[in-house]
Write a protein that holds these residues in place. Structure first.
Motif: not given
Length: 1139
Positions: A7-8, A263-264, A341-343, A379-380
């Motif tokens: 969630x970062x 974060x949207x 970092x990709x997220x 799953x996460x």
């Protein structure tokens, strides 16, 4: 660090991490209630400063992740808030020990901590402590948020002091080397005095100070420190920390460019665009390197230029992210950092709407190896990948990873598979595969999405719901699969799906209720509109005998009240729209109504449909369900659904309901745009009585008359015969029969019909009204057929006068003569002529029984029963030739008729009490009938109203009919016991009519007080005066006269000799000439005279005319002056007594 935080986002680099955890036993719901209140304080404006401090709260944080706090300071736990429940003072020491033990877990990095105690009261609770807050209960804690704000300010003070210590350290003290956990063993034994080592220390410290500046709200200083760290670390190839410096530079630039966050989702700590830019500008102005003070105030306005120079552009941010991720990829133990970092980069690219580049980052994240992950972590991970793909608009890719996560929930390695979680995740994949659980979305055009993938997903939903122990959910999903994917299923798949559905419905039948899942999601019902497929819906009118009709007068009144105009395009337009929905005919309350559906079975096997009925609204309607079985892949098959409306009003046929494979479906027509219909709204009128008709004659199966008939009867009659038809009307309805009217109409008019074809007397039937339900009434109808009895030229040419005898004249008449006797019955000369006169003719009529009663009568409605009467008419007799002869009386004449028997039976003909004439089969004889002459003016006259609308030809036919009706002959068939009447109306030509017509001038002669005519003899005595009276009545339209009448006596010796020299035998008392003045129309004139007979004998008087008018008499035809001959018999005078 083994567990990534998916969630970062980039702006998390400016937050400080605070962990909120329970101490001891705290109810979960109470803890999260307090946690939400604490987490609401996500942004605090620092007093005496224009900076904001952003806080990130976590209720669970691994201590091993805290070891990476030097690498990136936002990963360091700097605050701890503990929540505990303490019921008494005895528990307090133990609670405090637990709090201190919890602090020791994060003790190396904590700036400050707080303990929130709930439930403790007394002396301990009244103590004033900065690190402990006491509350009586979880409900009574009004100032929690204020306590948290004070706690955040204390953290800021420590943070600011650490930043100042690191940023202003200009001494020549040795800078410590900051390390990540896995580096510590690698740096053992290194030369700490080397230039390379010192640069590494300086670069890492610069990067660390940049993190502190970013957390303290000093964006410009952070950018400067990051740039310096990048240059130092790049020079010594310290790739791990170089990547961190680049990532920090990207985060600071993202915070500047996107103050709303990446974060949207909305967050309380996100400032607006203008506010964020202003704060960043102020921070840059206040904190320039080289101009720092204790309170961080700077007066150098040139920092704006420096900020714009140090901040990366949107394109550069992504390039630096790529570079940083490539550096992270060099280290196996930095997989979590690389993944996060990709997220973060993906979220930035989503803001920039650069989906393709974002997908590259996500593809890289997929292949990052994090070692052995637990099933929950897998799953996460797949769920977050799905959300990120959804964020950049890759919906199908998002659905793919969501489905992988769902399958991971029930992996074989899990001892207790999470079918509910699997089902929930599968539901979330539906939009990505263009699937909706609402069947209406699949009836709006062409199919969307990959059907094979969609069917696979639906099968998985069915299986998951079954494993959840919810068969109703399995039935709903399997029904949805069969309804929406029917066109894509193979024949074998159709059989398998239907078998599975029947197995499920045997335990839990499917219905039309909305299924609500525990999370609130509602599954709409699935209607089997394709099992069977409906092509058209047509509302059927009632049978002819049951259709209601509106009284014409009421209908016209209703029409006239709608508009004063004969035609209006606006009104017609609105009526046209209404006509598209409302049907012209009406249904009747209490009567069975029908709706015809054209259905088609698309299945490769026999389809059984149970309980198929109508869905209606508007009135109370009793649907009568039907069951049907359709063969495999049948063509269009008509199905009729019936029902009974119980109340009056407008009824709307909304659709139909079925039960197929154990699933009950309500199929609405509005959801089936491809179904053809002529309208679905029909008016139901109040109930009417219902009559059933039965007759004494045999029924006829086919109707020759145009239109539909309730019933038909057939009978075969001879021309002129009369048949009695008994009709029984039974009230089989529920309403009283109050009115009954009967009318008839002849269908075919090819044959000329004389007289009334059908006649009846309705008075007796009407007297029995009202007719209760179950009662009946009878009506006798006379069927009388009288066609043309005249023969044609073909028959005249074939018959010979030589073999015809004359009957009907008196024996004493001089006109009586017997012609040559007929040797044998002469057959017709040719087969064609015989065929013509043996041809059976057809006559048809329709009787209409108009009746009403009950509530429908009040509304002006009635019903019609129609009875078709079909009569086959066989020829009986023909009058082939007609002529006239004078009779013994002036006002009579003899009508000579040639009568031909065209039947195969012996026939007896009688007319006006004359002698009966017996005719054998195919025999022709002449018959004489003595008839009275007619006066056309004395015939019944039509009233003026009828005369106005009748043409002269019809009037002439009426007169002919009135004449001929007095000359009808009676026919009898002794062998078959049948009789009738023959009419000469068709054979009377104009010449015969003139002979039958009375002269317009009527002459009456009275001798000795006795009217005289040709066959009347007046008696008188010789020597007595005989009075003679001549009366003229003018029946013409013009005045006539004057006339002169001369009476001349004579004797007839019956041998052709007539003696007029009677001067010595007859003398006149007075003149033998009478004078008549002008006689006006309808008036009369009488002339009086006397004669004296001197001898006995038979004397005749010949009255001669002389017209004294000025040429007027020449215009009058001689037939107008036909006086009767006078026969006087002079007798001996009686001898007087005593003579």
């Amino acid at each position: 660090m083994s567990v990534p935080d998916y969630m970062q986002c980039a702006e998390d680099h400016q937050t400080v991490l605070v962990v909120v955890q329970p101490v001891g036993i705290v109810p979960e719901d109470q803890f999260f209630r307090i946690y939400k209140r604490i987490a609401s304080v996500a942004q605090v404006s620092i007093r005496d400063s224009q900076r904001n401090l952003y806080i990130r709260y976590r209720h669970h944080y691994l201590p091993e992740n805290n070891e990476w706090g030097d690498f990136q300071t936002h990963r360091k736990v700097v605050g701890l808030i503990s929540v505990t429940t303490c019921g008494s003072a005895k528990e307090w020491p133990q609670t405090l020990d637990r709090f201190h033990s919890q602090k020791e877990v994060f003790g190396a990095t904590l700036y400050d901590s707080r303990l929130l105690v709930f439930g403790l009261q007394g002396e301990i609770a009244e103590q004033q402590r900065t690190d402990v807050a006491f509350y009586s209960s979880y409900e009574d804690c009004p100032n929690v948020e204020k306590r948290v704000e004070d706690f955040v300010e204390s953290i800021f003070i420590v943070l600011e002091s650490k930043r100042l210590d690191r940023a202003t350290d200009k001494s020549g003290d040795k800078i410590p080397l900051l390390c990540v956990p896995f580096e510590k063993k690698d740096f053992v034994g290194l030369d700490t005095d080397s230039r390379h080592y010192k640069k590494r220390c300086q670069g890492r410290m610069r990067k660390h100070v940049g993190d502190l500046c970013l957390q303290a709200g000093m964006l410009q200083d952070a950018l400067v420190h990051y740039h310096m760290a990048v240059e130092l670390l790049r020079s010594v190839n310290d790739f791990l920390w170089l990547g961190a410096a680049l990532e920090g530079l990207c985060s600071a630039s993202v915070i500047f460019h996107y103050p709303g966050g990446t974060a949207g989702k909305a967050s309380g700590r996100k400032p607006s665009l203008a506010q964020g830019q202003g704060q960043a500008a102020d921070a840059g102005k206040r904190h320039r390197p080289g101009a720092l003070t204790a309170n961080g105030i700077s007066a150098d306005t040139s920092s704006e230029i420096g900020r714009a120079k140090n901040c990366l552009g949107p394109e550069d941010i992504i390039e630096k992210y790529k570079e940083a991720i490539s550096y992270y990829g060099k280290y196996k133990n930095a997989g979590v950092i690389e993944l996060e970092a990709c997220v973060k980069a993906v979220r930035v690219l989503a803001i920039q709407k650069r989906a393709m580049e974002a997908s590259e980052f996500l593809q890289n994240a997929v292949y990052i190896n994090l070692g052995q992950l637990s099933e929950e972590e897998k799953i996460q991970r797949y769920s977050i990948l799905s959300e990120l793909y959804h964020l950049i608009g890759f919906h199908r890719k998002s659905a793919f990873f969501k489905r992988v996560a769902a399958m991971q929930c029930v992996a074989p390695t899990i001892p207790e598979p999470g079918w509910r979680a699997c089902y929930k995740l599968l539901l979330e994949t539906l939009p990505g595969y263009s699937l909706s659980l609402d069947p209406k979305d699949f009836s709006k055009g062409s199919h969307c999405g990959w059907a094979a993938v969609q069917m696979r997903l639906l099968h998985e939903l069915v299986y998951a719901s079954r494993r959840m122990g919810n068969p109703g959910l399995s039935v709903r999903h399997l029904s949805f699969l069969l309804q929406t994917m029917l066109d894509f299923l193979s024949d074998q798949e159709k059989k398998e799906v239907t078998q599975s559905l029947e197995n499920y419905t045997s335990k839990c039948p499917g219905g039309m209720e909305v299924l609500t899942l525990p999370d609130g999601l509602k599954l709409p019902p699935v209607a089997f509109t394709k099992l069977p497929i409906i092509r058209s819906v047509k509302l059927l009118d009632l049978p002819v005998s049951l259709r209601p009709h509106k009284q014409k007068g009421l209908l016209e009144n209703n029409m006239s009240t709608k508009s004063p105009f004969i035609y209006s395009p606006i009104i017609m337009h609105t009526r046209g729209e209404e006509r598209n929905k409302k049907i012209e005919f009406q249904w009747v309350q209490g009567e069975v109504c029908e709706v015809q559906l054209m259905v088609y079975n698309p299945m490769p096997f026999e389809l059984r449909v149970e309980h198929m009925g109508l869905l209606t609204s508007g009135v109370e309607f009793e649907a009568l369900p039907a069951a049907l079985s359709l063969p495999a892949e049948s063509g269009l098959y008509p199905v009729t659904l019936v029902g009974v409306p119980r109340t009056a009003g407008n009824i709307t046929v909304n659709g139909y309901h079925t039960s197929v494979f154990g699933v009950t479906s309500d199929c609405l027509l509005e959801g089936l745009p491809s179904v053809l219909t002529s309208g679905c709204v029909v008016e139901v009128i109040p109930s009417l009585p219902r009559l059933q008709l039965s007759t004494s004659l045999p029924r006829m199966t086919r109707n020759l008359c145009p239109g539909e008939l309730s019933s038909s009867v057939s009978v075969q009659l001879f021309n002129g015969e009369t048949q009695h038809l008994t009709i029984t009307l039974e009230n089989i309805g529920s309403e009283d029969l109050e009115t009954l009217e009967v009318a008839s109409k002849t269908c075919n008019t090819k044959e000329k019909l004389f007289g009334e074809f059908l006649s009846w007397d309705l008075d007796e039937a009407v007297s029995q009204l009202p007719l209760k339900p179950g009662q009946s009434v009878t009506l006798t109808v006379n069927i009388k057929v009288r066609l043309d009895f005249s023969g044609g030229e073909n028959l005249l040419q074939d018959l010979n006068d030589d073999g015809i005898s004359v009957t009907g004249l008196p024996i004493s008449s001089p006109l009586r003569q017997v012609l040559k006797p007929r040797a044998e019955t002469k057959p017709l000369g040719s087969e064609s002529s015989k065929t013509d006169y043996n041809h059976v003719k057809t006559l048809e009529a329709v009787m209409t029984f108009k009746y009403s009663g009950g509530a429908g009568k009040v509304e002006g409605y009635y019903r019609d029963l129609t009875l078709g009467v079909h009569v086959d008419i066989e020829p009986s007799v023909f009058f082939t030739r007609v002529s006239t002869l004078p009779a013994t009386r002036t006002r009579q004449c003899h009508l000579l008729l040639d009568v031909f028997n065209s039947t195969e039976h012996e026939l007896t003909v009688s007319a006006n009490n004359n002698q009966d004439l017996v005719l054998h089969a195919s025999e022709c004889q002449r018959m004489a009938i003595q008839v009275d002459k007619f006066d056309f003016d004395t015939l019944p006259q039509p009233d003026q109203e009828a005369l106005r609308y009748t043409n002269p030809k019809l009037l002439e036919e009426e007169r002919l009919h009135a004449q001929a009706s007095m000359i009808n002959s009676t026919l009898a068939h002794p062998s078959v016991r049948r009789q009738g009447e023959a009419s000469v109306e068709g054979v009377l030509n104009q010449l015969v009519l003139e002979h039958l017509q009375l002269a317009p001038l009527q002459w009456d002669v009275v001798v000795n007080g006795k009217p005289c005519d040709c066959d009347i003899i007046a008696d008188c005595r010789v020597g007595d005066a005989v009075p003679l009276e001549v009366k003229l009545t003018n029946r013409s339209k013009n005045a006539v006269g004057p006339f002169a009448l001369t009476v001349v006596p004579f004797q007839d010796y019956q041998n052709g000799v007539q003696n007029y020299a009677l001067q010595d035998a007859v003398t006149f008392i007075g003149s033998n000439t009478f004078y008549i003045d002008t006689v006006k129309p309808t008036e009369n004139s009488v002339c009086m005279g006397a004669l004296l007979f001197l001898y006995t004998g038979d004397f005749y008087l010949n009255i001669k005319f002389q017209d004294d008018s000025a040429g007027q008499g020449k215009e009058l035809p001689p037939s107008w002056f036909g006086l009767p001959s006078v026969h006087i018999k002079a007798l001996e005078a009686p001898i007087e007594a005593g003579a």
